[in-house]
Design an enzyme around this catalytic site. Structure first.
Site, PDB file in Angstrom:
ATOM      1  N   SER A 159      -8.143  22.882  18.189  1.00 55.72           N
ATOM      2  CA  SER A 159      -6.766  23.380  17.932  1.00 55.72           C
ATOM      3  C   SER A 159      -5.712  22.843  18.651  1.00 55.72           C
ATOM      4  O   SER A 159      -4.495  23.427  18.616  1.00 55.72           O
ATOM      5  CB  SER A 159      -6.966  25.127  18.238  1.00 55.72           C
ATOM      6  OG  SER A 159      -7.434  25.019  19.673  1.00 55.72           O
ATOM      7  N   GLY A 160      -6.078  21.982  19.828  1.00 55.52           N
ATOM      8  CA  GLY A 160      -5.073  21.255  20.432  1.00 55.52           C
ATOM      9  C   GLY A 160      -4.748  22.162  21.637  1.00 55.52           C
ATOM     10  O   GLY A 160      -3.379  21.911  22.259  1.00 55.52           O
ATOM     11  N   THR A 161      -5.741  23.268  21.966  1.00 57.16           N
ATOM     12  CA  THR A 161      -5.197  24.301  23.220  1.00 57.16           C
ATOM     13  C   THR A 161      -5.099  23.676  24.541  1.00 57.16           C
ATOM     14  O   THR A 161      -4.026  23.887  25.257  1.00 57.16           O
ATOM     15  CB  THR A 161      -6.491  25.100  23.086  1.00 57.16           C
ATOM     16  OG1 THR A 161      -6.671  25.876  21.909  1.00 57.16           O
ATOM     17  CG2 THR A 161      -6.255  26.160  24.529  1.00 57.16           C
TER      18      THR A 161
ATOM     19  N   PRO B  14       2.711  30.186  33.426  1.00 63.16           N
ATOM     20  CA  PRO B  14       2.661  29.336  31.894  1.00 63.16           C
ATOM     21  C   PRO B  14       2.280  29.806  30.661  1.00 63.16           C
ATOM     22  O   PRO B  14       2.699  29.722  29.650  1.00 63.16           O
ATOM     23  CB  PRO B  14       1.542  28.168  32.520  1.00 63.16           C
ATOM     24  CG  PRO B  14       0.870  28.976  33.482  1.00 63.16           C
ATOM     25  CD  PRO B  14       1.932  29.861  34.288  1.00 63.16           C
TER      26      PRO B  14
ATOM     27  N   HIS C 274      -3.494 -11.868 -14.321  1.00 64.59           N
ATOM     28  CA  HIS C 274      -5.123 -11.986 -14.206  1.00 64.59           C
ATOM     29  C   HIS C 274      -5.448 -13.222 -13.605  1.00 64.59           C
ATOM     30  O   HIS C 274      -6.403 -13.907 -13.692  1.00 64.59           O
ATOM     31  CB  HIS C 274      -5.625 -12.131 -15.560  1.00 64.59           C
ATOM     32  CG  HIS C 274      -5.327 -10.916 -16.519  1.00 64.59           C
ATOM     33  ND1 HIS C 274      -6.270  -9.718 -16.751  1.00 64.59           N
ATOM     34  CD2 HIS C 274      -4.326 -10.512 -17.429  1.00 64.59           C
ATOM     35  CE1 HIS C 274      -5.700  -9.097 -17.518  1.00 64.59           C
ATOM     36  NE2 HIS C 274      -4.631  -9.428 -18.035  1.00 64.59           N
TER      37      HIS C 274
ATOM     38  N   SER D 222      -5.479 -23.735  13.778  1.00 62.93           N
ATOM     39  CA  SER D 222      -6.726 -23.970  14.110  1.00 62.93           C
ATOM     40  C   SER D 222      -6.667 -24.540  15.306  1.00 62.93           C
ATOM     41  O   SER D 222      -6.104 -25.492  15.889  1.00 62.93           O
ATOM     42  CB  SER D 222      -7.085 -24.996  12.905  1.00 62.93           C
ATOM     43  OG  SER D 222      -8.540 -25.312  13.029  1.00 62.93           O
ATOM     44  N   SER D 223      -7.916 -24.379  16.027  1.00 62.90           N
ATOM     45  CA  SER D 223      -8.262 -25.047  17.180  1.00 62.90           C
ATOM     46  C   SER D 223      -9.241 -26.350  16.923  1.00 62.90           C
ATOM     47  O   SER D 223      -9.184 -27.145  17.855  1.00 62.90           O
ATOM     48  CB  SER D 223      -9.288 -24.075  18.059  1.00 62.90           C
ATOM     49  OG  SER D 223     -10.681 -23.838  17.289  1.00 62.90           O
TER      50      SER D 223
ATOM     51  N   LYS E 277      -2.646 -27.580  11.006  1.00 56.93           N
ATOM     52  CA  LYS E 277      -2.902 -26.635  10.259  1.00 56.93           C
ATOM     53  C   LYS E 277      -2.090 -25.496  10.554  1.00 56.93           C
ATOM     54  O   LYS E 277      -2.058 -24.947  11.818  1.00 56.93           O
ATOM     55  CB  LYS E 277      -4.439 -26.242  10.058  1.00 56.93           C
ATOM     56  CG  LYS E 277      -4.769 -25.170   8.960  1.00 56.93           C
ATOM     57  CD  LYS E 277      -6.184 -25.171   8.896  1.00 56.93           C
ATOM     58  CE  LYS E 277      -6.952 -24.480   7.677  1.00 56.93           C
ATOM     59  NZ  LYS E 277      -6.201 -23.210   7.468  1.00 56.93           N
ATOM     60  N   ILE E 278      -1.342 -24.820   9.633  1.00 51.65           N
ATOM     61  CA  ILE E 278      -0.304 -23.727   9.750  1.00 51.65           C
ATOM     62  C   ILE E 278      -1.063 -22.604   8.841  1.00 51.65           C
ATOM     63  O   ILE E 278      -1.171 -22.790   7.607  1.00 51.65           O
ATOM     64  CB  ILE E 278       0.972 -23.825   9.466  1.00 51.65           C
ATOM     65  CG1 ILE E 278       1.399 -25.137  10.275  1.00 51.65           C
ATOM     66  CG2 ILE E 278       1.651 -22.580   9.887  1.00 51.65           C
ATOM     67  CD1 ILE E 278       1.446 -24.927  11.748  1.00 51.65           C
ATOM     68  N   ASN E 279      -1.274 -21.317   9.356  1.00 47.52           N
ATOM     69  CA  ASN E 279      -1.983 -20.278   8.333  1.00 47.52           C
ATOM     70  C   ASN E 279      -0.663 -19.163   8.135  1.00 47.52           C
ATOM     71  O   ASN E 279       0.051 -19.047   9.078  1.00 47.52           O
ATOM     72  CB  ASN E 279      -3.032 -19.788   9.274  1.00 47.52           C
ATOM     73  CG  ASN E 279      -4.229 -20.714   9.418  1.00 47.52           C
ATOM     74  OD1 ASN E 279      -4.269 -21.396   8.432  1.00 47.52           O
ATOM     75  ND2 ASN E 279      -5.014 -20.592  10.299  1.00 47.52           N
TER      76      ASN E 279
ATOM     77  N   GLU F  63      -1.624 -11.964   7.190  1.00 45.42           N
ATOM     78  CA  GLU F  63      -2.846 -11.680   7.569  1.00 45.42           C
ATOM     79  C   GLU F  63      -2.876 -10.287   8.294  1.00 45.42           C
ATOM     80  O   GLU F  63      -3.605  -9.318   8.351  1.00 45.42           O
ATOM     81  CB  GLU F  63      -3.655 -12.800   8.288  1.00 45.42           C
ATOM     82  CG  GLU F  63      -4.080 -13.835   7.352  1.00 45.42           C
ATOM     83  CD  GLU F  63      -4.432 -15.168   8.112  1.00 45.42           C
ATOM     84  OE1 GLU F  63      -4.569 -14.898   9.340  1.00 45.42           O
ATOM     85  OE2 GLU F  63      -4.905 -15.995   7.234  1.00 45.42           O
TER      86      GLU F  63
END
Length: 467
Positions: free
Chosen positions: A100-102, A132, A190, A320-321, A326-328, A333
């Site tokens: 309940s979030g009491t 309170p 398709h 890439s290592s 290489k560029i991704n 992603e």
């Protein structure tokens, strides 16, 4: 001076750090729920939501004659400091607590009570002259305050963070759709070649998806504008003034600028959270659109030499290592991973929403946490994608023209002139014999070179027939 003070609640004495504004019930929760302490602590929107609600409740109780001004005024002042972010460190509780979030409600009550006591020159932890429960929580129950905070936090997060992020990305695609309206490229259905489209048309589709998702999200806020406050423990409104819910909602609306109202049926507001389930579903629609857009971009940019390679996207970091140069499509992603997370969050919200029993749903904190997580990461991901990918997208014109020239589905332009069957004969001949469409059409003897050049015009194929 001791670094601890002793506070007392219904279960007995509790040691609380002397410098902290929270009290016994918050301390018990800290000790009893050590679940994801570093990752699942309530954030700014929820803390602000509690401040807004407690301020509105104090003002409503004063207006309705339920609290004297000498109590309501310092409570509202302390709550305003919570709204402003002065005491965020005093809200340390995790999501995984009572359903309940009491504990979070009592955390807010204790912090605001003790801060109000400080303002009045009293002793922190004494509960005098501001208690309170009796004062800060007057006319309230955790069962109606927490779902009210759920709605306040959700609406503000969407309005302040997510909708602007959607609009900014849609505007980028709108501008680019105008710039690239004349770039004719191969359409694809398709995952196969289809009749031509323009890059501008493609981007206008992305823009439209985002705008429709934004409209759906705005619509979903309608249910979230209804506040549970005034229902108290089970929806009957026991111990609250009959006008308390409506009065609080009016103060919340004034504070936030959003059209919050008192929920017409408090029994549903406490025991079911269909509005949040629906709102989460709207986020899922946006996530689906983001998946489509990100995937389209990375497929169009694939290669760049051996894929489709029709779009250039920004080169943000090495990909890439082991493979130099290489560029991704990293922004694509990242966005698609966010989508997967949002789908999972939506499942959690939906399942939590199905678990209302009798007069209360006790999955409130986890539902709110997952919904807000979706809002935050979608907003961040859309902005990141806009800044580091979408804004820098450019057409690879040579590759677009090369692919378009090889597209056998340009034959569709011949349908109105020679019919479907003869057009299909030309397309299949070109495919099977490795010919261009023009070569196959001329070798078939079905039409002349002049007719082919007159009828097969890619630009003219990007809209309806001219009449």
């Amino acid at each position: 001076m001791s670094d601890k003070r002793i506070e007392h609640d219904a279960l007995g004495d509790v040691e609380v750090p002397a410098k902290r504004l929270w009290g016994a019930q918050t301390q018990r929760s800290l000790e009893n729920f050590r679940i994801g302490r570093d990752r699942y602590v309530w954030g700014r929107d929820v803390i602000r939501g509690f401040g807004i609600l407690k301020k509105a409740c104090a003002l409503a109780n004063q207006a309705l004659g339920q609290l004297p001004e000498e109590k309501a005024k310092p409570i509202a002042a302390a709550a305003q400091e919570v709204i402003d972010g002065q005491w965020d460190d005093e809200f340390p509780l995790v999501v995984f607590q009572t359903g309940s979030g009491t504990q979070s409600n009592m955390n807010a009550n204790e912090v605001i009570s003790n801060r109000a006591i400080q303002m009045l020159g009293g002793v922190v932890g004494s509960k005098k002259p501001i208690h309170p429960n009796d004062d800060v929580n007057h006319s309230q129950s955790s069962n109606d305050t927490f779902p009210t905070v759920m709605h306040i936090a959700a609406v503000e997060a969407v309005a302040d963070k997510l909708l602007p992020a959607i609009e900014r990305l849609a505007d980028v695609f709108k501008a680019k759709s105008l710039v690239y309206g004349g770039v004719v490229m191969t359409g694809r259905t398709h995952l196969q070649d289809a009749t031509p489209v323009t890059l501008g048309q493609v981007m206008s589709g992305w823009q439209s998806q985002l705008e429709h998702a934004a409209d759906l999200i705005r619509t979903s806020l309608g249910g979230l504008y209804e506040l549970a406050i005034g229902g108290t423990a089970v929806g009957t409104g026991l111990n609250a003034h009959p006008n308390f819910g409506a009065t609080v909602a009016a103060f919340v609306a004034e504070e936030t600028g959003h059209p919050f109202i008192s929920a017409p049926n408090k029994f549903a507001a406490l025991s079911a959270h269909d509005a949040l389930v629906s709102a989460s579903g709207a986020l899922r629609v946006l996530a689906g659109a983001a998946m489509k857009i990100a995937n389209d971009v990375r497929w169009y940019a694939s290669g760049p030499r051996t894929g489709i390679g029709e779009l250039h996207i920004p080169e943000n970091e090495p990909g890439s290592s082991i493979m130099p140069g290489k560029i991704n499509p990293t922004q694509c992603e990242a966005l698609t991973m966010v989508v997967v997370q949002v789908f999972g969050n939506d499942h959690a919200v939906a399942f939590g929403g199905s678990q209302g029993n009798f007069q209360l749903n006790v999955f409130k904190p986890v539902m709110l946490s997952n919904y807000l997580d979706s809002v935050y990461i979608l907003a961040d991901a859309l902005d990141s994608f806009r800044l580091h990918c979408a804004a820098g997208i450019q057409p690879a014109l040579d590759r677009i023209e090369e692919n378009l020239a090889r597209n056998l589905m340009l034959v569709t332009a011949l349908n109105p002139h020679i019919g479907y069957s003869k057009s299909a004969e030309i397309a299949l001949k070109a495919h099977r014999e490795g010919l261009t469409l023009r070569q196959a059409a001329l070798e078939s003897g079905i039409l002349t070179q002049t007719q082919f050049d007159e009828w097969v015009k890619p630009q003219a194929m990007t809209g309806p027939l001219a009449v």
